[in-house]
Design a protein around this motif. Structure first.
Motif, PDB file in Angstrom:
ATOM      1  N   UNK A   1      20.248 -27.167  20.407  1.00  0.00           N
ATOM      2  CA  UNK A   1      21.502 -26.374  20.562  1.00  0.00           C
ATOM      3  C   UNK A   1      22.402 -26.883  22.077  1.00  0.00           C
ATOM      4  N   UNK A   2      21.321 -27.114  23.020  1.00  0.00           N
ATOM      5  CA  UNK A   2      22.024 -27.130  24.348  1.00  0.00           C
ATOM      6  C   UNK A   2      22.796 -28.713  24.517  1.00  0.00           C
ATOM      7  N   UNK A   3      22.540 -29.566  23.568  1.00  0.00           N
ATOM      8  CA  UNK A   3      22.899 -30.978  23.445  1.00  0.00           C
ATOM      9  C   UNK A   3      24.148 -31.046  22.555  1.00  0.00           C
ATOM     10  N   UNK A   4      24.668 -30.103  22.059  1.00  0.00           N
ATOM     11  CA  UNK A   4      25.713 -30.075  20.847  1.00  0.00           C
ATOM     12  C   UNK A   4      26.920 -30.586  21.698  1.00  0.00           C
TER      13      UNK A   4
ATOM     14  N   UNK B   1      23.935 -40.286  20.191  1.00  0.00           N
ATOM     15  CA  UNK B   1      22.406 -40.124  20.423  1.00  0.00           C
ATOM     16  C   UNK B   1      21.816 -41.384  20.661  1.00  0.00           C
ATOM     17  N   UNK B   2      21.487 -42.065  21.766  1.00  0.00           N
ATOM     18  CA  UNK B   2      21.037 -43.404  22.085  1.00  0.00           C
ATOM     19  C   UNK B   2      19.317 -43.412  21.972  1.00  0.00           C
ATOM     20  N   UNK B   3      18.686 -44.105  21.597  1.00  0.00           N
ATOM     21  CA  UNK B   3      17.242 -44.032  21.694  1.00  0.00           C
ATOM     22  C   UNK B   3      16.714 -45.439  22.211  1.00  0.00           C
ATOM     23  N   UNK B   4      16.373 -45.304  23.493  1.00  0.00           N
ATOM     24  CA  UNK B   4      16.130 -46.593  24.314  1.00  0.00           C
ATOM     25  C   UNK B   4      14.500 -46.859  24.476  1.00  0.00           C
ATOM     26  N   UNK B   5      14.215 -47.921  24.125  1.00  0.00           N
ATOM     27  CA  UNK B   5      12.791 -48.459  23.959  1.00  0.00           C
ATOM     28  C   UNK B   5      12.571 -49.757  24.732  1.00  0.00           C
ATOM     29  N   UNK B   6      11.789 -49.900  25.620  1.00  0.00           N
ATOM     30  CA  UNK B   6      11.574 -51.352  26.184  1.00  0.00           C
ATOM     31  C   UNK B   6      10.909 -52.225  25.368  1.00  0.00           C
ATOM     32  N   UNK B   7       9.944 -51.899  24.325  1.00  0.00           N
ATOM     33  CA  UNK B   7       9.688 -52.829  23.464  1.00  0.00           C
ATOM     34  C   UNK B   7       9.741 -52.362  21.972  1.00  0.00           C
ATOM     35  N   UNK B   8       9.979 -53.307  21.198  1.00  0.00           N
ATOM     36  CA  UNK B   8      10.183 -52.769  19.715  1.00  0.00           C
ATOM     37  C   UNK B   8       8.709 -52.391  19.009  1.00  0.00           C
ATOM     38  N   UNK B   9       9.079 -51.152  18.347  1.00  0.00           N
ATOM     39  CA  UNK B   9       7.889 -50.633  17.873  1.00  0.00           C
ATOM     40  C   UNK B   9       8.089 -50.373  16.144  1.00  0.00           C
ATOM     41  N   UNK B  10       6.647 -50.192  15.502  1.00  0.00           N
ATOM     42  CA  UNK B  10       6.856 -49.975  14.391  1.00  0.00           C
ATOM     43  C   UNK B  10       7.118 -48.495  14.179  1.00  0.00           C
ATOM     44  N   UNK B  11       7.885 -48.028  13.161  1.00  0.00           N
ATOM     45  CA  UNK B  11       8.159 -46.784  12.912  1.00  0.00           C
ATOM     46  C   UNK B  11       7.655 -46.504  11.410  1.00  0.00           C
ATOM     47  N   UNK B  12       6.447 -45.581  11.218  1.00  0.00           N
ATOM     48  CA  UNK B  12       5.924 -45.360   9.924  1.00  0.00           C
ATOM     49  C   UNK B  12       6.711 -44.216   9.295  1.00  0.00           C
ATOM     50  N   UNK B  13       6.896 -44.279   8.035  1.00  0.00           N
ATOM     51  CA  UNK B  13       7.377 -43.039   7.261  1.00  0.00           C
ATOM     52  C   UNK B  13       5.951 -42.137   7.080  1.00  0.00           C
ATOM     53  N   UNK B  14       6.429 -40.885   7.013  1.00  0.00           N
ATOM     54  CA  UNK B  14       5.146 -39.917   6.842  1.00  0.00           C
ATOM     55  C   UNK B  14       4.540 -39.918   5.786  1.00  0.00           C
ATOM     56  N   UNK B  15       5.240 -40.633   4.677  1.00  0.00           N
ATOM     57  CA  UNK B  15       4.580 -40.593   3.200  1.00  0.00           C
ATOM     58  C   UNK B  15       4.890 -41.968   2.778  1.00  0.00           C
ATOM     59  N   UNK B  16       3.747 -42.578   2.239  1.00  0.00           N
ATOM     60  CA  UNK B  16       3.536 -43.858   1.818  1.00  0.00           C
ATOM     61  C   UNK B  16       2.881 -43.889   0.377  1.00  0.00           C
TER      62      UNK B  16
ATOM     63  N   UNK C   1      18.138 -34.306  17.834  1.00  0.00           N
ATOM     64  CA  UNK C   1      19.349 -34.110  18.694  1.00  0.00           C
ATOM     65  C   UNK C   1      20.605 -34.616  18.103  1.00  0.00           C
ATOM     66  N   UNK C   2      20.569 -35.653  17.355  1.00  0.00           N
ATOM     67  CA  UNK C   2      21.431 -36.568  16.843  1.00  0.00           C
ATOM     68  C   UNK C   2      22.377 -35.646  15.773  1.00  0.00           C
ATOM     69  N   UNK C   3      21.508 -34.421  15.407  1.00  0.00           N
ATOM     70  CA  UNK C   3      22.369 -33.526  14.287  1.00  0.00           C
ATOM     71  C   UNK C   3      23.663 -32.728  15.016  1.00  0.00           C
TER      72      UNK C   3
END
Length: 455
Positions: free
Chosen positions: A172-175, A202-217, A195-197
């Protein structure tokens, strides 16, 4: 016992079952550690909407399953309720001194340990000391926020709001604001998505690319793969097989605006977030590379791009800290712990550490077997290898670790769950033989101390 979070509760349960007398000191007014929202010991970073990113089956202790009525990924309040039930089921509350802070743990020249403690909030003059033959450290490793060191150039000039994810509670404080989340771990992914909602950008900064897993496979919780036939493949096949599975179920990272990771999906602790993938696809979250500098109201990134920013959330992990131990006695420098099977410091008899083995999935199932081994050591049912053999085993393990995982602070305590369990079982068998005197002194047996295989 220091701490009444999951690690301390597992150790307390085992010691109580063995009728080993012990005291458990907990700085907060209740059990649960990081799973107690707003814990008054100041060590919980749980935010209001947080759900476990591990399934209830994988999170359960071996001696008590989570209720079948729980959702697959329970809310943090349900995890705490489960821990409360665990403590009540095994009568653990009577062993715990709540609101009691351990201020020092000091080795004594004639053996044993002097433990200083005080009621939380009391002055240093109120510290009481007591001697113990053994000390079990279970103070957790997700409570001391870690910020970039050195700081990002210009960080002191930035005029927007700044906090670590440990202090984040709700969006809420980021609205309506322009928010930069720094990091690519689970907290960074989930907080950026939430926060993006409400945020303007909203920016997401990462020094290295990473795999993002879904919770269900494939219709199952992704963490169930730990026990699937896939997990039994040799590592050189397991990594490519997992990469193929991710590509088939999630698609290419480019579909979400993410760069292709250089490393395989098993070389780093998994980041798991369905919500982030959705928000990336919607354009609600904009991925960015690492931050090179800050201005008064801007962030500059390593690709030369610049974005206006009102708020920064550092989701940059935690330091391994033991404030009651003098660093000359024990410290986890650069996130590495010089511990035999992630539990025993070779030259500090009577000191044990719980919960410093971080698997890709849940740590709960590892805690009771680890506690059983510690209890066996305390009661003399098993005996350790010599300090020299333990030190050599630790060195072998670090060499394997460096070949397997990325060399970052975050991965200093990363383990493969299956190989850790095998190593514990081997050590228990060997320890019983040592205790019976059925084998020569360990220092005389080459390779007598098993290490954790990096599979």
């Amino acid at each position: 016992m220091i701490g009444a979070g999951p690690s301390g509760l597992a150790a307390s349960k085992v010691l109580a079952a063995r009728d080993v007398p012990f005291d458990c000191f907990e700085a907060g007014s209740g059990i649960g550690g990081l799973w107690r929202y707003g814990n008054d010991n100041g060590m919980s970073g749980v935010y209001a909407s947080l759900h476990a990113n591990i399934s209830k089956e994988s999170m359960s202790f071996s001696s008590l399953a989570m209720p079948e009525t729980y959702p697959v990924f329970p809310h943090h309040s349900k995890v705490l309720a489960y821990l409360e039930d665990y403590a009540a089921s095994f009568g653990l509350h009577r062993h715990i001194a709540f609101g009691t802070e351990v201020t020092s743990v000091r080795p004594l020249d004639d053996g044993g340990w002097e433990v200083g403690r005080r009621r939380r909030g009391d002055t240093a003059a109120a510290v009481k000391t007591q001697r113990y033959t053994e000390v079990v450290v279970a103070n957790g490793h997700h409570w001391n926020p870690r910020l970039p060191d050195p700081a990002v150039p210009g960080a002191e000039d930035f005029e927007g709001s700044v906090l670590h994810s440990h202090d984040y509670r709700s969006p809420e404080s980021y609205t309506g604001r322009r928010v930069l989340v720094i990091g690519m771990g689970n907290s960074a992914c989930e907080i950026a998505a939430e926060i993006s909602r409400t945020a303007a950008r909203t920016f997401l900064s990462a020094r290295d690319a990473a795999h993002v897993f879904p919770k269900m496979l494939l219709g199952r919780p992704a963490d169930h793969l730990v026990w699937s036939p896939l997990s039994r493949l040799p590592r050189f096949l397991k990594g490519p097989a997992m990469a193929l599975l991710l590509r088939l179920t999630r698609g290419a990272p480019a579909h979400y605006g993410l760069p292709e990771p250089v490393r395989g999906p098993l070389a780093a602790h998994p980041s798991t977030s369905d919500e982030l993938l959705v928000q990336l696809a919607r354009g609600a979250v904009t991925p960015k590379p690492g931050v090179s500098s800050f201005g008064r109201d801007t962030a500059v990134f390593t690709d030369g791009s610049r974005e206006p920013v009102d708020a920064v959330v550092y989701a940059t992990g935690y330091s391994l800290s033991f404030p009651f131990l003098d660093p000359s006695v024990f410290a986890a420098r650069d996130g590495r712990t010089e511990l035999y099977l992630r539990t025993v410091p070779p030259r500090l008899p009577g000191l044990y550490f719980m919960g410093l083995a971080q698997p890709a999935g849940a740590a709960f199932p590892l805690l009771e077997p680890q506690a059983e081994w510690v209890a066996d050591l305390i009661t003399g049912t098993v005996a350790l290898p010599s300090p020299q053999d333990m030190t050599r085993a630790i060195s072998r393990e670090w060499r394997r670790h460096e070949r397997t995982y990325v060399s970052t602070y975050r991965h200093g305590i990363e383990i493969d769950v299956r190989s850790y369990q095998r190593a514990l079982r081997r050590e228990l068998r060997a320890g019983r033989r040592r205790a019976r005197g059925a084998v020569p002194p360990p220092s005389a047996v080459a390779g007598s101390a098993p290490a954790i295989e990096a599979l």
